[in-house]
Design a protein around this motif. Sequence first.
Motif, PDB file in Angstrom:
ATOM      1  N   UNK A  46    -124.575 -33.753-114.781  1.00 55.95           N
ATOM      2  CA  UNK A  46    -125.134 -34.454-113.623  1.00 55.95           C
ATOM      3  C   UNK A  46    -124.819 -33.723-112.316  1.00 55.95           C
ATOM      4  N   UNK A  47    -123.635 -33.158-112.220  1.00 60.16           N
ATOM      5  CA  UNK A  47    -123.213 -32.515-110.973  1.00 60.16           C
ATOM      6  C   UNK A  47    -124.088 -31.324-110.597  1.00 60.16           C
ATOM      7  N   UNK A  48    -124.721 -30.708-111.576  1.00 63.16           N
ATOM      8  CA  UNK A  48    -125.532 -29.518-111.305  1.00 63.16           C
ATOM      9  C   UNK A  48    -126.985 -29.840-110.976  1.00 63.16           C
ATOM     10  N   UNK A  74    -128.727 -30.174 -97.851  1.00 59.55           N
ATOM     11  CA  UNK A  74    -127.524 -29.831 -98.618  1.00 59.55           C
ATOM     12  C   UNK A  74    -127.037 -31.047 -99.404  1.00 59.55           C
ATOM     13  N   UNK A  75    -126.773 -30.843-100.676  1.00 57.43           N
ATOM     14  CA  UNK A  75    -126.405 -31.941-101.565  1.00 57.43           C
ATOM     15  C   UNK A  75    -125.121 -31.601-102.303  1.00 57.43           C
ATOM     16  N   UNK A  76    -124.137 -32.478-102.183  1.00 55.86           N
ATOM     17  CA  UNK A  76    -122.912 -32.379-102.974  1.00 55.86           C
ATOM     18  C   UNK A  76    -122.981 -33.425-104.072  1.00 55.86           C
ATOM     19  N   UNK A  77    -122.732 -32.992-105.301  1.00 59.97           N
ATOM     20  CA  UNK A  77    -122.745 -33.913-106.432  1.00 59.97           C
ATOM     21  C   UNK A  77    -121.330 -34.031-106.987  1.00 59.97           C
ATOM     22  N   UNK A  78    -120.643 -35.131-106.626  1.00 61.97           N
ATOM     23  CA  UNK A  78    -119.329 -35.414-107.188  1.00 61.97           C
ATOM     24  C   UNK A  78    -119.556 -36.261-108.428  1.00 61.97           C
ATOM     25  N   UNK A  79    -119.274 -35.690-109.589  1.00 68.99           N
ATOM     26  CA  UNK A  79    -119.566 -36.391-110.842  1.00 68.99           C
ATOM     27  C   UNK A  79    -118.631 -35.909-111.928  1.00 68.99           C
ATOM     28  N   UNK A  80    -118.260 -36.811-112.800  1.00 69.54           N
ATOM     29  CA  UNK A  80    -117.363 -36.439-113.888  1.00 69.54           C
ATOM     30  C   UNK A  80    -118.072 -35.592-114.939  1.00 69.54           C
ATOM     31  N   UNK A  81    -119.402 -35.641-114.948  1.00 64.15           N
ATOM     32  CA  UNK A  81    -120.194 -34.873-115.911  1.00 64.15           C
ATOM     33  C   UNK A  81    -120.806 -33.658-115.225  1.00 64.15           C
ATOM     34  N   UNK A  82    -120.505 -32.475-115.720  1.00 66.85           N
ATOM     35  CA  UNK A  82    -121.088 -31.264-115.159  1.00 66.85           C
ATOM     36  C   UNK A  82    -122.605 -31.284-115.278  1.00 66.85           C
TER      37      UNK A  82
END
Length: 613
Positions: free
Chosen positions: A334-336, A324-332
């Motif tokens: 990168x987050x996806x 499971x990976x959570x991507x906290x990023x200001x850019x969608x």
Amino acid sequence: MTNKIRLTAAQALVKFLAAQYIATADTAESKPLFAGVFAIFGHGNVAGLGEALYQVREQLTTLRAHNEQGMAHAAIAFAKANNRQQLMACTSSVGPGATNMVTAAALAHANRLPVLFLPGDHFANRKPDPVLQQIENFSNPMVAATDCFIPVSRYFDRINRPEQLIHSLPVAIQTLLDPVNCGPVTLALPQDVQAEAFYYPTSLFTKRVHRIRRPGVDEHELADALIQLLKARKPLIIAGGGVHYSGACRTLAEFAEQHQIPVAETQAGKGALSWQHPCAVGGIGVTGSAAANQLAAEADVILAVGSRLQDFTTQSRTGFAGKPLLQLNIAAFDAAKHHAVPLVGDAALLLTQLHKALPLWQSENGWLAHAQQLNQQWQQAYDELTRAPANGVLPSDAQVLGAVKRQSAKSDVIVCAAGGLPGELHKLWRAEGPGSYHLEYGFSCMGYEIAAGLGVKLAQPEREVIVVVGDGSYLMLNSELATSVMLKQKIIVVLLDNRGFGCINRLQRGTGNVAFNNLWDDCADDAPDIDFAAHAKALGALSERVADIAALEQALQRARAAQRSYLIEIKTDPQQSTDNGTWWDVAIPQVSNEAKVQQALDDYQRKQQQQPY
């Protein structure tokens, strides 16, 4: 026409730049957004932009450089050292002066760093076509050399009329300061348009104070992230460059400590935590520590903060595939990535919101202690890897870096880019905290190092800047060492001479190939023994060549005491590097007459089975 002022396009441009200011959370007052303009004048910018810069020299500093790519690297490093909150512009002549900056534009684009490119261009009116250095497209007269900037710019415009600036300049500033779309901006400036006058509205030049936008979180994304975290017993945080740009280093350190989560770092994220922080476990991925990579394999949830998760970080998608990976990023964008649960927004704000939503949640008992034990084992390995070799034995990169670290202060900044050194630094350098570690590894550009050292020194003149560079990168681009002397911006350069491209030679041999065309001895029977110390002295720097680690440490003390840029040359072993047992996807030929290549292919195909697809 009291509300208008007659200026040339070039005069209007620099007057506008001088009126832009930025306010940051850590300063009580605003400061100029543009700290200066690097310029190499030639036909295409000297008469127009050169005259305009002279008129505002007291408000907007012009810095003369020696190579267009080098000055652009320095400008990019300046912005990175300022966490993207103050920047520079770069102007060049037409033709090769402009295209020399394209590599730097690509570097800025890959690393999401702001720089304003102002290349000269051919005549918009086409009266004297073709002018000196103008390329010609037989079917499209609108094509110019500056079109090379289009794919490597976040925003590009060719200013064919002076009034176009009224629209383009605000868009340029918005792009440079956009936390999501941040990157290089190019305004190509035809030389005749630079000199043309127009009645500009005076409001265009009113002082403007900017602030970096901090987007909050979507409630549904936050809820999804909380569900994943609440399930986690062995979470691992991966800190990326976005932690620095958000100013979230302290927030991350407190979040990790409160929730008992180990923190690994990417190249861009390294230094977010001091190496001595109880949650710090070092670099992650192909060039990471054994501790961080083992924790990634054992973790049940990965929380990546401000990282684009490139292949070195993920070990070509084998390091923590399927977790499971959570991507906290200001850019969608990168987050996806990597089929992650996205959490889009500012790192500092979102980490604070996560903490408020989970005030009592922690990793399972013993998880952080386990991480600390693994990290301690890695630190013991560090001591062995960085110990000076026996007399008469060429040192490894790791042993040189150990010596540099022993002679460093906590306030120093280490600067590097491509080759084998970034891998050794990511594994072994004990970063003292934010701003102490400056690596360009998004584009991995040889030649960035010395120019970047100058840029960092301009940004942080109170700190000692130490550049570590290989002989290959030094030969590619060293001219800004002379610029550092000219500008009285002292940097220390430690040059490791392994007589060629040692990193790629090791990669070549590691993929089963015969050593070929990388080390000097594989290229010529009578290869030169270059005296890099003498070359640096010719550029105006102080310099010396040392024979061993003990002499290096003594030379570093002399370099620290010097008032001028100082280069120390030492020969190193091209064959040694620190192995952490990771894998990186480098395609192997499926047909070869070499038995070792076939063996490498068999191993490669086995390793590919660990990838998710």
